[in-house]
Design a protein around this motif. Structure first.
Motif, PDB file in Angstrom:
ATOM      1  N   CYS A   6       0.927  -1.242   0.149  1.00 26.10           N
ATOM      2  CA  CYS A   6       0.060  -0.183   0.133  1.00 26.10           C
ATOM      3  C   CYS A   6       0.784   1.206  -0.190  1.00 26.10           C
ATOM      4  O   CYS A   6       1.798   1.401   1.012  1.00 26.10           O
ATOM      5  N   ASP A   8      -0.017   4.283   0.585  1.00 26.81           N
ATOM      6  CA  ASP A   8      -0.313   5.177   1.436  1.00 26.81           C
ATOM      7  C   ASP A   8      -0.021   4.845   2.861  1.00 26.81           C
ATOM      8  O   ASP A   8       0.523   6.147   3.596  1.00 26.81           O
ATOM      9  N   CYS A   9      -0.218   3.670   3.400  1.00 28.00           N
ATOM     10  CA  CYS A   9       0.286   3.268   4.824  1.00 28.00           C
ATOM     11  C   CYS A   9       1.591   2.431   4.754  1.00 28.00           C
ATOM     12  O   CYS A   9       2.303   2.274   5.876  1.00 28.00           O
ATOM     13  N   THR A  22      -8.719  -1.402   1.555  1.00 31.18           N
ATOM     14  CA  THR A  22      -9.087  -0.188   0.781  1.00 31.18           C
ATOM     15  C   THR A  22     -10.248   0.219   1.757  1.00 31.18           C
ATOM     16  O   THR A  22     -10.257   1.530   1.626  1.00 31.18           O
ATOM     17  N   TYR A  23     -10.901  -0.426   2.596  1.00 33.95           N
ATOM     18  CA  TYR A  23     -11.817   0.102   3.454  1.00 33.95           C
ATOM     19  C   TYR A  23     -11.348   0.752   4.793  1.00 33.95           C
ATOM     20  O   TYR A  23     -11.858   1.603   5.319  1.00 33.95           O
ATOM     21  N   ARG A  24     -10.202  -0.027   5.205  1.00 36.40           N
ATOM     22  CA  ARG A  24      -9.737   0.669   6.525  1.00 36.40           C
ATOM     23  C   ARG A  24      -8.721   1.651   6.223  1.00 36.40           C
ATOM     24  O   ARG A  24      -8.444   2.480   6.960  1.00 36.40           O
ATOM     25  N   CYS A  25      -8.222   1.782   5.224  1.00 34.32           N
ATOM     26  CA  CYS A  25      -7.151   2.663   4.725  1.00 34.32           C
ATOM     27  C   CYS A  25      -7.733   3.608   3.582  1.00 34.32           C
ATOM     28  O   CYS A  25      -8.334   3.273   2.918  1.00 34.32           O
ATOM     29  N   SER A  26      -6.888   4.543   3.327  1.00 36.22           N
ATOM     30  CA  SER A  26      -7.323   5.621   2.403  1.00 36.22           C
ATOM     31  C   SER A  26      -6.710   5.157   1.107  1.00 36.22           C
ATOM     32  O   SER A  26      -6.288   5.914   0.419  1.00 36.22           O
ATOM     33  N   SER A  28      -5.083   4.280  -2.102  1.00 33.89           N
ATOM     34  CA  SER A  28      -5.343   4.685  -3.403  1.00 33.89           C
ATOM     35  C   SER A  28      -4.359   4.213  -4.488  1.00 33.89           C
ATOM     36  O   SER A  28      -4.736   3.797  -5.702  1.00 33.89           O
ATOM     37  N   ASP A  40      -4.148   1.383  -9.363  1.00 35.68           N
ATOM     38  CA  ASP A  40      -4.934   2.208  -8.324  1.00 35.68           C
ATOM     39  C   ASP A  40      -5.741   1.217  -7.941  1.00 35.68           C
ATOM     40  O   ASP A  40      -5.876  -0.118  -8.199  1.00 35.68           O
ATOM     41  N   SER A  41      -6.853   1.799  -7.105  1.00 34.19           N
ATOM     42  CA  SER A  41      -7.618   0.758  -6.114  1.00 34.19           C
ATOM     43  C   SER A  41      -8.440  -0.315  -6.824  1.00 34.19           C
ATOM     44  O   SER A  41      -8.979  -1.312  -6.650  1.00 34.19           O
TER      45      SER A  41
END
Length: 141
Positions: A6, A8-9, A22-26, A28, A40-41
């Motif tokens: 991921c 983002d995180c 994708t539901y827990r983290c933003s 993208s 992308d997601s």
């Protein structure tokens, strides 16, 4: 099994866990660990197969210039140096493990060892060792 990171995180997860992530983290963007392609997601779900470990690691030895590509009787350059244009090339290993005996540095590849040899610290230490060895030979004569 395809693994993604991921962007983002920074979590690393298997493909079946991407949807829930994708539901827990933003989240993208996800990068495939094996082929380093970023998705992308939505497009991440279409990436079902990737480079296998055998293709990624074992076949590298059979590529031109790889370990298996070199013949056993191949002649090395007469001084045993990796490259004649490098200061202190006689301190560099000519085959794995890639090691610089002057600086006591171990590299993971020939390219990394050559990059080390182009550096300021290696050049300084190599010149010092070479001048010290020149002084020792002149004192003996």
């Amino acid at each position: 099994m395809v693994w993604f990171q991921c962007e983002d995180c920074g979590d690393t997860l298997k493909k079946p866990k991407v949807q829930a992530h994708t539901y827990r983290c933003s989240a993208s963007r996800f990068t495939c660990v094996d082929c380093s392609v970023t998705f992308d997601s939505y497009s991440v779900h279409g990436h079902t197969s990737c480079v296998t470990e055998h293709e990624k690691y074992a076949l590298g030895a059979t590529k031109p210039g790889g370990v298996a590509g070199k013949s056993l009787g191949q002649a090395q350059n007469p001084t045993g140096c990796v490259d004649e244009g490098i200061v202190g090339a006689q301190f560099l290993a000519t085959r794995p493990p890639w090691h610089c005996s002057c600086c006591n540095v171990t590299a993971t590849s020939k390219e990394n060892l050559l990059t080390h040899a182009e550096g300021r610290k290696h050049k300084s230490k190599a010149r010092a060792r070479l001048s010290a060895s020149d002084c020792d030979t002149s004192k003996k004569q």
